[in-house]
Motif scaffolding. Structure first.
Motif, PDB file in Angstrom:
ATOM      1  N   PHE A  72      13.928   6.519  49.625  1.00 28.68           N
ATOM      2  CA  PHE A  72      12.658   6.498  48.767  1.00 28.68           C
ATOM      3  C   PHE A  72      11.684   7.571  49.342  1.00 28.68           C
ATOM      4  N   GLY A  73      10.936   8.104  48.305  1.00 36.07           N
ATOM      5  CA  GLY A  73      10.131   9.244  48.455  1.00 36.07           C
ATOM      6  C   GLY A  73       9.018   9.219  47.504  1.00 36.07           C
ATOM      7  N   LEU A  74       8.040  10.395  47.603  1.00 31.96           N
ATOM      8  CA  LEU A  74       6.801  10.175  46.771  1.00 31.96           C
ATOM      9  C   LEU A  74       7.004  10.041  45.291  1.00 31.96           C
ATOM     10  N   LEU A  75       6.245   9.603  44.630  1.00 27.58           N
ATOM     11  CA  LEU A  75       6.124   9.644  43.215  1.00 27.58           C
ATOM     12  C   LEU A  75       5.730  11.173  42.732  1.00 27.58           C
ATOM     13  N   SER A  76       6.226  11.127  41.540  1.00 28.11           N
ATOM     14  CA  SER A  76       5.963  12.742  40.932  1.00 28.11           C
ATOM     15  C   SER A  76       4.317  13.017  40.931  1.00 28.11           C
ATOM     16  N   SER A  77       3.682  11.947  40.853  1.00 33.29           N
ATOM     17  CA  SER A  77       2.190  12.054  41.095  1.00 33.29           C
ATOM     18  C   SER A  77       1.526  11.053  42.110  1.00 33.29           C
ATOM     19  N   PRO A  78       1.819  11.625  43.311  1.00 31.83           N
ATOM     20  CA  PRO A  78       1.497  10.634  44.742  1.00 31.83           C
ATOM     21  C   PRO A  78       0.337   9.890  44.313  1.00 31.83           C
ATOM     22  N   ASP A  79       0.311   8.563  44.851  1.00 33.65           N
ATOM     23  CA  ASP A  79      -0.912   7.664  44.956  1.00 33.65           C
ATOM     24  C   ASP A  79      -1.235   7.362  46.329  1.00 33.65           C
ATOM     25  N   GLY A  80      -0.571   7.611  47.264  1.00 32.65           N
ATOM     26  CA  GLY A  80      -0.684   7.606  48.729  1.00 32.65           C
ATOM     27  C   GLY A  80      -0.529   6.021  49.236  1.00 32.65           C
ATOM     28  N   LYS A  81       0.367   5.315  48.260  1.00 33.83           N
ATOM     29  CA  LYS A  81       0.711   3.955  48.644  1.00 33.83           C
ATOM     30  C   LYS A  81       2.046   3.549  48.062  1.00 33.83           C
ATOM     31  N   THR A  82       2.567   4.379  47.043  1.00 31.28           N
ATOM     32  CA  THR A  82       3.866   3.759  46.437  1.00 31.28           C
ATOM     33  C   THR A  82       5.009   5.018  46.924  1.00 31.28           C
ATOM     34  N   LEU A  83       6.181   4.517  47.089  1.00 30.32           N
ATOM     35  CA  LEU A  83       7.461   5.399  47.103  1.00 30.32           C
ATOM     36  C   LEU A  83       8.437   4.715  46.154  1.00 30.32           C
ATOM     37  N   THR A  84       9.271   5.818  45.610  1.00 30.96           N
ATOM     38  CA  THR A  84      10.103   5.436  44.735  1.00 30.96           C
ATOM     39  C   THR A  84      11.768   6.047  45.181  1.00 30.96           C
ATOM     40  N   SER A  85      12.658   4.983  44.496  1.00 28.95           N
ATOM     41  CA  SER A  85      14.030   5.443  45.002  1.00 28.95           C
ATOM     42  C   SER A  85      14.427   6.333  43.904  1.00 28.95           C
ATOM     43  N   ASN A  86      13.615   6.711  42.578  1.00 29.56           N
ATOM     44  CA  ASN A  86      14.085   7.170  41.392  1.00 29.56           C
ATOM     45  C   ASN A  86      13.660   8.935  41.586  1.00 29.56           C
ATOM     46  N   ASN A  87      14.390   9.567  42.194  1.00 22.35           N
ATOM     47  CA  ASN A  87      14.152  10.998  42.563  1.00 22.35           C
ATOM     48  C   ASN A  87      12.708  11.377  43.023  1.00 22.35           C
ATOM     49  N   GLY A  88      12.520  10.508  44.191  1.00 22.60           N
ATOM     50  CA  GLY A  88      11.116  10.562  45.043  1.00 22.60           C
ATOM     51  C   GLY A  88      10.940  11.877  45.631  1.00 22.60           C
ATOM     52  N   GLY A  89       9.905  12.489  45.826  1.00 27.12           N
ATOM     53  CA  GLY A  89      10.153  13.665  46.563  1.00 27.12           C
ATOM     54  C   GLY A  89       9.882  13.495  48.025  1.00 27.12           C
TER      55      GLY A  89
END
Length: 124
Positions: A72-89
């Motif tokens: 899990f990493g950051l969204l392409s436009s990070p919101d400071g609370k959500t992580l994604t397992s879909n190519n997260g940064g």
């Protein structure tokens, strides 16, 4: 995920092995990209947590079961609370110090891990 099952009708308690466990990994951590720092499940909050020293200029991800199959990493436009397992940064660290990292993964009705989860990163 279910880890303890209490059946009051049968007077039984079953302890199960969690399907998933989580860790942080990255060049901001003491183990670098070569070794995980395990998180612990907090039964009171339902979060996975770790307090660890993190180094400025580095970054980390949250990994599932010590395997790069899901991280899990950051969204392409990070919101400071959500992580994604879909190519997260990678999650960057700008100030060296001890941080408490919490992660709350999302599960579907069958307790299958979903692609998002919430996190906090708080300097201690």
């Amino acid at each position: 995920p279910t880890q303890v099952t209490v059946d009051l009708n049968k007077n039984t308690i079953t302890f199960g092995t969690p399907k998933y466990y989580f860790s942080i990994i990255g060049d901001a951590t003491v183990n670098g990209w070569g070794g995980d720092t395990d998180m612990k499940f907090n039964y009171a909050t339902g979060n996975w947590e770790v307090t660890a020293p993190l180094t400025a200029g580095g970054a980390f991800k949250i990994r599932v079961n010590h395997d790069w199959g899901t991280s899990f990493g950051l969204l392409s436009s990070p919101d400071g609370k959500t992580l994604t397992s879909n190519n997260g940064g990678n999650i960057p660290i700008t100030t060296t110090g001890n941080y408490k990292v919490t992660f709350t993964p999302a599960y579907d009705a069958d307790e299958k891990l979903m692609q998002t989860g919430s996190y906090t990163l708080v300097k201690q």
